[in-house]
Design a protein around this motif. Structure first.
Motif, PDB file in Angstrom:
ATOM      1  N   CYS A   1      -8.506   5.590   0.299  1.00  0.00           N
ATOM      2  CA  CYS A   1      -9.034   5.578   1.659  1.00  0.00           C
ATOM      3  C   CYS A   1      -8.945   6.977   2.259  1.00  0.00           C
ATOM      4  CB  CYS A   1      -8.255   4.602   2.536  1.00  0.00           C
ATOM      5  SG  CYS A   1      -8.555   2.881   2.125  1.00  0.00           S
TER       6      CYS A   1
ATOM      7  N   ALA B   1      -8.117   1.658   6.975  1.00  0.00           N
ATOM      8  CA  ALA B   1      -8.266   2.750   6.049  1.00  0.00           C
ATOM      9  C   ALA B   1      -7.594   4.041   6.525  1.00  0.00           C
ATOM     10  CB  ALA B   1      -9.751   3.012   5.814  1.00  0.00           C
TER      11      ALA B   1
ATOM     12  N   ASP C   1      -6.329   7.102  -7.693  1.00  0.00           N
ATOM     13  CA  ASP C   1      -6.951   5.799  -7.920  1.00  0.00           C
ATOM     14  C   ASP C   1      -6.318   5.106  -9.141  1.00  0.00           C
ATOM     15  OD1 ASP C   1      -8.912   3.986  -6.968  1.00  0.00           O
ATOM     16  OD2 ASP C   1     -10.217   4.497  -8.636  1.00  0.00           O
TER      17      ASP C   1
ATOM     18  N   LYS D   1     -14.236   2.664   3.710  1.00  0.00           N
ATOM     19  CA  LYS D   1     -12.929   3.186   3.312  1.00  0.00           C
ATOM     20  C   LYS D   1     -12.619   4.504   4.006  1.00  0.00           C
ATOM     21  CE  LYS D   1     -14.104   2.926  -1.088  1.00  0.00           C
ATOM     22  NZ  LYS D   1     -14.020   3.133  -2.534  1.00  0.00           N
TER      23      LYS D   1
ATOM     24  N   ARG E   1       0.809  -1.209   0.000  1.00  0.00           N
ATOM     25  CA  ARG E   1       0.000   0.000   0.000  1.00  0.00           C
ATOM     26  C   ARG E   1       0.844   1.262   0.000  1.00  0.00           C
ATOM     27  NH1 ARG E   1      -3.984  -2.571   4.589  1.00  0.00           N
ATOM     28  NH2 ARG E   1      -5.258  -3.732   3.134  1.00  0.00           N
TER      29      ARG E   1
ATOM     30  N   PHE F   1      -4.318  -0.168  -1.882  1.00  0.00           N
ATOM     31  CA  PHE F   1      -4.968   1.090  -1.517  1.00  0.00           C
ATOM     32  C   PHE F   1      -3.948   2.223  -1.434  1.00  0.00           C
ATOM     33  CE2 PHE F   1      -8.037  -1.883   0.545  1.00  0.00           C
ATOM     34  CZ  PHE F   1      -9.200  -1.419  -0.049  1.00  0.00           C
TER      35      PHE F   1
ATOM     36  N   ARG G   1      -9.773   2.494  -4.828  1.00  0.00           N
ATOM     37  CA  ARG G   1      -8.606   2.168  -3.995  1.00  0.00           C
ATOM     38  C   ARG G   1      -8.143   3.346  -3.141  1.00  0.00           C
ATOM     39  NH1 ARG G   1      -5.131  -2.268  -7.272  1.00  0.00           N
ATOM     40  NH2 ARG G   1      -6.772  -2.974  -8.668  1.00  0.00           N
TER      41      ARG G   1
END
Lengths: 452, 92
Positions: free
Chosen positions: A147, A201, A103, A186, A76, A113, A145
């Motif tokens: 958060c 998240a 994204d 999210k 991530r 994410f 994707r």
């Protein structure tokens, strides 16, 4: 150096039988130097940096996993709080332009994410903070994707009740604009949000961080459950000891992975977050640890004490094993992501009020729980205010990730599948705190914050 | 140059030829076995081999792939961990 069969079997067995893995490697990335008074230009530059770093993170993490023989589950990115980035952008849709670029970067890089689409508003809000907050429903429902987070309280600053009250309404909008209120899964509302948290998240790359830092979240509820089950009758002092020993071992492995991955990426190693994070896989459950400790169900009398012992043992073992423990570092008790927690809600053992009590000794607060879709905005705000007050007063991080599931009532469930799991609808106290929330203003910082 | 070592852990039902076949495969990869221990634990055969793979042409990934395949044909589970992981977990 040789290793005994028992040692070899213990290491292999943790992965084979008890779901031990490195849950998340999260690369925190500073984007402050990309700030421009043009949203499209900012978005383009952010996309370029994150797509490149994300692809390298994914490739190197997979190589480290192969070379060391340890699974790394999630890769991530976390970024500078997005409200700071859009500050000079005059375009009304600047938050959405940035969110969609992020994204695309996540998707192209193959990272799960990107966290950090949020703001720090614990005392008050800038115009940019307001714009970002108002754009959250659209940004989180039109991306896959990304958060989001808001830090709405801190021990030093108190709690921004105006923002909390508005957030209640924004959560309703988030729920309405996404399937099964997925956007709400999210998003986290925090008190005392850590700047180096690797877990979603709520991950973001704080203002005190350098350009790039790698943070690692380890996990091993299944490993801890297995060791607790081996000692069904020992006293709690001994139980704490065996948990500490186990957490020490898994944290050492996590630290090794983090340092090696940071070295290969040529970036600073940040922290190991020693939180126990459950998944919906059978056995990979914090609730099952509490049951193995002697509770019939999570929520039974004794639950808060058992959780306090568990979290203390995790911290002691983890702190001994790593030079840089940070992030949230506690024990996650999300409802939807833990089979024992789901079971406890469904059989009536666990209420929202008991869950809140558990969070007083836990790390992340009220996590991934669903409430009826007709729960009023002021009730959502009041639930958040209660939870953040626990963090604010007790000098600790607390958060809320609540799913007001449209059309659902107690007895129903909302099923996200995958890591997010299935959340049975929990009833909310029917008495109102509307007038309290409507007062707005700022909850003063606790007197205990005056430590200087 | 420092040696690159892995711990090969074999778990499953006891049967003829486990050591022979695993050792042969390691030899074919150019790996050197430095230590071997084995035991039956709770009815399960467990063997661990400390293996120097510094001269192993295919690296840990290739070795793991072939050991996985051998494990499947013999009904065994084979895990390969870097020595550094096991050392970090079990030695202070």
């Amino acid at each position: 150096m040789s290793f005994s069969v028992e040692e070899a079997f213990e290491t292999a067995g943790m992965i084979l039988f008890h779901n031990f893995d490195i849950r998340a490697v999260t690369l925190g990335v500073n984007l402050k130097d990309l700030v421009r008074p043009d949203a499209a230009e900012l978005a383009g530059l952010a996309h370029e940096r994150l797509a490149g770093l994300g692809a390298r993170l994914k490739a190197e993490a997979e190589a480290v996993s192969q070379d060391l023989g340890l699974p790394i589950v999630n890769k991530r990115l976390s970024i500078t709080p997005a409200a700071w980035l859009i500050e000079p952008c005059p375009e009304p849709d600047a938050p959405l332009v940035l969110a969609q670029a992020l994204d695309r970067a996540a998707s192209e890089a193959g990272v799960d994410f990107i966290g950090g689409f949020g703001a720090l508003v614990q005392k008050a809000m800038t115009a940019a903070d307001c714009r970002l907050m108002e754009a959250l429903p659209e940004c989180l429902s039109r991306t896959n994707r990304i958060c989001g987070f808001l830090n709405l309280a801190s021990t030093a600053a108190g709690m921004n009740l105006d923002a909390v009250a508005r957030l209640g309404q924004i959560l309703k909008a988030m729920a309405a604009t996404s399937d099964d209120a997925l956007a709400c899964a999210k998003f986290v509302a925090f008190a005392n949000a850590p700047e180096d948290n690797p877990f979603m998240a709520g991950a973001f790359h704080g203002g005190g961080e350098g350009d790039v830092a790698l943070n690692v979240g380890i996990s091993g509820p299944g490993v801890v459950r297995a060791v607790v089950e081996k000692y069904p009758d020992c006293d709690l002092t001994m139980l704490s000891e065996v948990i500490r020993r186990t957490v020490f071992k898994i944290t050492r492995a996590g630290e090794l992975v983090g340092r090696e991955l940071a070295r290969r990426l040529g970036v600073a190693f940040g922290v190991v977050d020693i939180s126990l994070a459950p998944t919906t896989m059978v056995g990979d459950s914090v609730g099952r640890i509490l049951q193995a400790m002697g509770l019939e169900q999570v929520g039974a009398p004794g639950t808060t004490a058992a959780l306090a012992l568990l979290i203390d043992a995790v911290k002691r073992g983890g702190a001994m094993a790593s030079g840089h423990v940070g992030g949230l570092s506690g024990t996650f008790i999300p409802v939807s992501e833990d089979l024992a927690m789901i079971e406890a809600v469904e059989c009536g053992a666990l209420s929202l009020e008991k869950l809140e009590a558990m969070t007083a000794v836990c790390s992340v607060g009220l996590d991934m729980f669903a409430v009826p879709g007709d729960t009023p905005a002021h009730a959502l705000a009041a639930i958040i205010a209660d939870e953040l007050a626990i963090g604010m007063v007790n000098h600790k991080t607390t958060g809320v990730r609540v799913i007001p599931a449209p059309g659902r009532v107690p007895g129903d469930a909302v099923d996200f599948g995958g890591l997010l799991g299935r959340a049975p609808i929990m009833p909310v106290n029917r008495f109102s705190g509307e007038r309290f929330i409507a007062r707005g203003g700022r909850l003063p910082a606790p007197a205990g914050a005056l430590r200087n | 140059m420092d040696k690159e070592r892995v711990l090969v852990v074999v778990i499953g039902g006891d049967q003829k030829g486990i050591i022979a076949r695993v050792s042969t495969l390691l030899f074919q990869h150019g790996a050197n076995i430095e230590d071997v221990q084995q035991k039956v634990m709770d009815g399960t055969f467990v063997m661990n081999m400390l293996v120097d793979i510094s001269d192993c042409d295919s690296g840990p990934a290739g070795l793991r792939r072939d050991l996985d395949h051998l494990g499947q044909t013999m009904g065994l589970t084979v895990m390969v961990h870097s020595e550094s992981v096991v050392k970090a977990m079990h030695r202070v």
